[in-house]
Design a protein around this motif. Structure first.
Motif, PDB file in Angstrom:
ATOM      1  N   THR A 169    -143.305 -16.591  55.244  1.00  0.00           N
ATOM      2  CA  THR A 169    -141.849 -16.575  55.083  1.00  0.00           C
ATOM      3  C   THR A 169    -141.357 -15.140  55.117  1.00  0.00           C
ATOM      4  O   THR A 169    -141.987 -14.245  54.539  1.00  0.00           O
ATOM      5  CB  THR A 169    -141.426 -17.207  53.742  1.00  0.00           C
ATOM      6  N   SER A 227    -146.275 -22.164  64.953  1.00  0.00           N
ATOM      7  CA  SER A 227    -144.877 -22.575  65.042  1.00  0.00           C
ATOM      8  C   SER A 227    -144.056 -21.663  64.142  1.00  0.00           C
ATOM      9  O   SER A 227    -144.526 -21.221  63.098  1.00  0.00           O
ATOM     10  CB  SER A 227    -144.708 -24.033  64.598  1.00  0.00           C
ATOM     11  N   THR A 228    -142.844 -21.379  64.568  1.00  0.00           N
ATOM     12  CA  THR A 228    -141.915 -20.603  63.748  1.00  0.00           C
ATOM     13  C   THR A 228    -140.568 -21.305  63.740  1.00  0.00           C
ATOM     14  O   THR A 228    -140.196 -21.979  64.707  1.00  0.00           O
ATOM     15  CB  THR A 228    -141.730 -19.162  64.274  1.00  0.00           C
ATOM     16  N   ASN A 229    -139.860 -21.127  62.651  1.00  0.00           N
ATOM     17  CA  ASN A 229    -138.519 -21.698  62.539  1.00  0.00           C
ATOM     18  C   ASN A 229    -137.530 -20.558  62.331  1.00  0.00           C
ATOM     19  O   ASN A 229    -137.584 -19.858  61.315  1.00  0.00           O
ATOM     20  CB  ASN A 229    -138.441 -22.672  61.372  1.00  0.00           C
ATOM     21  N   PRO A 276    -133.540 -20.151  62.233  1.00  0.00           N
ATOM     22  CA  PRO A 276    -132.233 -20.826  62.274  1.00  0.00           C
ATOM     23  C   PRO A 276    -131.316 -20.219  63.327  1.00  0.00           C
ATOM     24  O   PRO A 276    -131.365 -19.009  63.590  1.00  0.00           O
ATOM     25  CB  PRO A 276    -131.696 -20.607  60.860  1.00  0.00           C
ATOM     26  N   GLU A 277    -130.474 -21.054  63.911  1.00  0.00           N
ATOM     27  CA  GLU A 277    -129.581 -20.595  64.972  1.00  0.00           C
ATOM     28  C   GLU A 277    -128.539 -19.613  64.465  1.00  0.00           C
ATOM     29  O   GLU A 277    -128.117 -18.715  65.197  1.00  0.00           O
ATOM     30  CB  GLU A 277    -128.886 -21.797  65.620  1.00  0.00           C
ATOM     31  N   THR A 309    -131.088 -14.562  57.098  1.00  0.00           N
ATOM     32  CA  THR A 309    -131.834 -15.598  57.809  1.00  0.00           C
ATOM     33  C   THR A 309    -133.240 -15.668  57.245  1.00  0.00           C
ATOM     34  O   THR A 309    -133.908 -14.641  57.112  1.00  0.00           O
ATOM     35  CB  THR A 309    -131.906 -15.299  59.319  1.00  0.00           C
ATOM     36  N   VAL A 356    -136.810 -16.678  58.099  1.00  0.00           N
ATOM     37  CA  VAL A 356    -137.729 -16.994  59.194  1.00  0.00           C
ATOM     38  C   VAL A 356    -139.030 -17.508  58.579  1.00  0.00           C
ATOM     39  O   VAL A 356    -139.596 -16.870  57.692  1.00  0.00           O
ATOM     40  CB  VAL A 356    -138.019 -15.757  60.061  1.00  0.00           C
ATOM     41  N   THR A 357    -139.501 -18.677  59.014  1.00  0.00           N
ATOM     42  CA  THR A 357    -140.730 -19.252  58.478  1.00  0.00           C
ATOM     43  C   THR A 357    -141.697 -19.577  59.602  1.00  0.00           C
ATOM     44  O   THR A 357    -141.300 -19.739  60.761  1.00  0.00           O
ATOM     45  CB  THR A 357    -140.443 -20.530  57.666  1.00  0.00           C
ATOM     46  N   GLY A 358    -142.972 -19.667  59.245  1.00  0.00           N
ATOM     47  CA  GLY A 358    -143.977 -19.981  60.249  1.00  0.00           C
ATOM     48  C   GLY A 358    -145.268 -20.452  59.620  1.00  0.00           C
ATOM     49  O   GLY A 358    -145.469 -20.342  58.409  1.00  0.00           O
TER      50      GLY A 358
END
Length: 409
Positions: A221, A272-274, A276-277, A292, A294-296
Motif C-alpha cells: 500500500t 496486480s495494482t489498483n 483509483p481514477e 490517492t 495505490v495498492t498492489g
C-alpha cells in the motif's frame, strides 16, 4: 552467542502516556492511538551512499540472525523492530535504531518487547518529560524573497520543457532556553493530527500524512499526496475549497505526476495494482490534500522481495522530488541550496520478516543534540501553473503543524 529477545502481552497501555521506563524515549511510530514506542538503544547504525538501502538491509538481517526470538504475541510489529530514517540525498547520513525496550499497541491489544535474559522490565509511572521554555523563531536557510525567486526560476525551467515538476523545500529554526519536551511534542501532534503517522527516530520528529509504502506479507500500500489548499476554519467555506481543489487543473496535474511515479515504481513487483481514477480530498486540521491510495499484490517472482527493495524503488517519488526524477534532482541541487538531511526521506519501522510501514518524513523537524533547538521543514510541488506567492503561503501552512505544536507545549 544469541541474544534473547522476548515479546509478551501487556495490559492497557496508551503508547504515548508518561508511563515509561527510565530509559530515554528514542523512537516512536503512532497513528490514531496505535503504534510502537521504543526506549533506549540496543544497536544503532549510520549509513550513507547510493547503496544505503542494501547496506541497511544487510545490517538488519545480520542483527536479527544474532537474536534468539521468543515471541508469544506474533503479528505485525511484534518481535524485534528496526526504526529507520533515511536521508533524502544518498550523500547524507541515514540512521537505523533497534530499541532496547519496545511497547506496542494495536486494536486494543498491547505488548512489550525487550532485549536481554531478564524478566519483563518494570514500568514505572513517572513524569520526567521536560517542559519547554519560550520558543523563539529564526529565519532558515532561505529568506522569503529568495525562496520565491527560486520558485520563479523553477517555473521558467518547467515552461522551457526541461522537466514537468520539481519540489522545492525551505526551513525555519526554533530555539528554547530549556530542552524541548519530546514526549509532550509527540502527544500534542497525536492530539491535533490523529490521522497522520506520528514519528520520532533519532531526533527527527513529525506528523506526516504520506505513506511511502506498507508491506504486510505480500500486500503493498502507498498513500500519495500532492496538491494542497489551506483551510479557513469555516466549515462551509472549506467544503467549497475542497471542491475547488478536486477540480484544480494545476493541483490535479501535480497529483498525477506523483501517482504515476509510485504506480510505475511498483508495477514490476506486483501481479496486480489498483490505482483509483480520481483522488479524494484528505482533510487535516490545517490543510486539505489531494490523495490517492495505490495498492498492489506482489507477483510470484517478487515475493522474496522485502520492504528495503520497495523503498529503494519508490524513493524519491515525484511528491518530494519531481519528474523526471533525474532532472528534478539536479534542479533541487542548483536552486534549493539547503541541506534537507532526513527531511523528505523514508521513515518508519521494519520487523524481522522485513515487512513494515514506511512514510515520507514531512511536517517534521530535526532536533539538535541538546534538544534546545529544532529545524523544521516544508516543501511545495512546482509545476507550470504555480505562483511564487501562492506556493510560499502553502509552505507556511505546511509548517503550521510543527509550529503550533511547539508553541503550545
Amino acid at each position: 552467542m544469541s541474544v534473547l529477545i522476548t515479546t509478551e502481552i501487556l495490559g492497557e497501555h496508551p503508547v504515548l502516556t508518561s508511563v515509561n521506563t527510565k530509559l530515554d524515549l528514542v523512537n516512536a511510530w503512532v497513528r490514531s492511538g496505535d503504534g510502537l514506542v521504543g526506549f533506549g538503544e540496543y544497536k544503532k547504525f549510520e549509513v550513507k551512499g547510493e547503496n544505503r538501502f542494501k547496506e541497511a538491509k544487510t545490517w538488519w538481517e545480520d542483527r536479527v540472525s544474532e537474536l534468539k526470538i521468543q515471541n508469544n504475541v506474533h503479528g505485525s510489529g511484534t518481535g524485534p523492530i528496526l526504526f529507520s530514517s533515511f536521508s533524502f540525498d544518498p550523500n547524507e547520513i541515514s540512521v537505523l535504531v533497534i530499541p532496547e525496550i519496545l511497547i506496542g499497541q494495536k486494536n486494543g491489544k498491547s505488548w512489550i518487547t525487550w532485549i536481554g535474559d531478564v524478566k519483563q522490565p518494570n514500568l514505572e509511572k513517572i513524569n520526567t518529560a521536560p517542559v519547554s521554555g519560550e520558543i523563539k523563531w529564526q529565519e532558515g536557510s532561505i529568506s522569503e524573497q529568495a525562496w520565491q525567486s527560486q520558485v520563479s526560476s523553477a517555473i521558467n525551467a518547467i515552461k522551457s520543457n526541461k522537466l514537468e515538476k520539481v519540489v522545492l523545500a525551505r526551513d525555519i529554526t526554533a530555539t528554547s532556553k530549556t530542552e524541548i519536551g519530546v514526549r509532550s511534542l509527540l502527544q500534542r501532534l497525536e492530539i491535533e493530527y490523529p490521522s497522520t503517522w506520528i514519528f520520532l527516530v533519532d531526533g527527527l520528529i513529525g506528523a506526516t500524512p504520506e505513506l511511502l509504502v506498507r508491506l504486510s506479507k505480500s500486500l503493498v500500500t502507498s498513500r500519495v499526496l500532492a496538491g494542497t489548499i489551506r483551510k479557513t476554519g469555516n466549515e462551509d467555506r472549506d467544503l467549497t475549497l475542497a471542491a475547488s481543489l478536486a477540480k484544480s487543473s494545476k493541483d490535479l496535474e501535480e497529483h498525477e505526476y506523483a501517482v504515476r511515479s509510485v504506480a510505475d515504481a511498483l508495477a514490476p513487483f506486483c501481479s496486480s495494482t489498483n490505482v483509483p481514477e480520481a483522488p479524494f480530498v484528505l482533510h487535516l486540521s490545517n490543510v486539505m490534500h489531494l490523495a490517492t491510495d495505490v495498492t498492489g499484490v506482489l507477483n510470484d517472482s517478487a515475493k522474496q522481495s522485502d520492504i528495503f527493495t520497495l523503498i529503494e524503488q519508490l524513493h524519491p517519488s515525484a511528491a518530494v522530488c519531481g519528474t523526471p526524477a533525474l532532472e528534478a534532482k539536479k534542479l533541487i541541487v542548483e536552486l534549493e541550496q539547503m541541506n534537507r538531511q532526513r527531511y523528505a526521506g523514508p521513515v518508519g519501522w521494519i520487523d524481522a520478516n522485513n515487512d513494515g510501514e514506511i512514510a515520507i518524513a514531512l511536517r517534521c523537524g530535526q532536533l539538535s543534540n541538546d534538544r534546545n533547538s529544532i529545524r523544521i521543514f516544508a516543501g511545495c510541488g512546482i509545476v507550470a501553473g504555480s505562483d511564487p506567492a501562492t506556493e510560499f503561503a502553502e509552505s507556511q501552512a505546511k509548517l503550521m503543524p510543527m509550529r503550533t505544536a511547539l508553541e503550545t507545549l
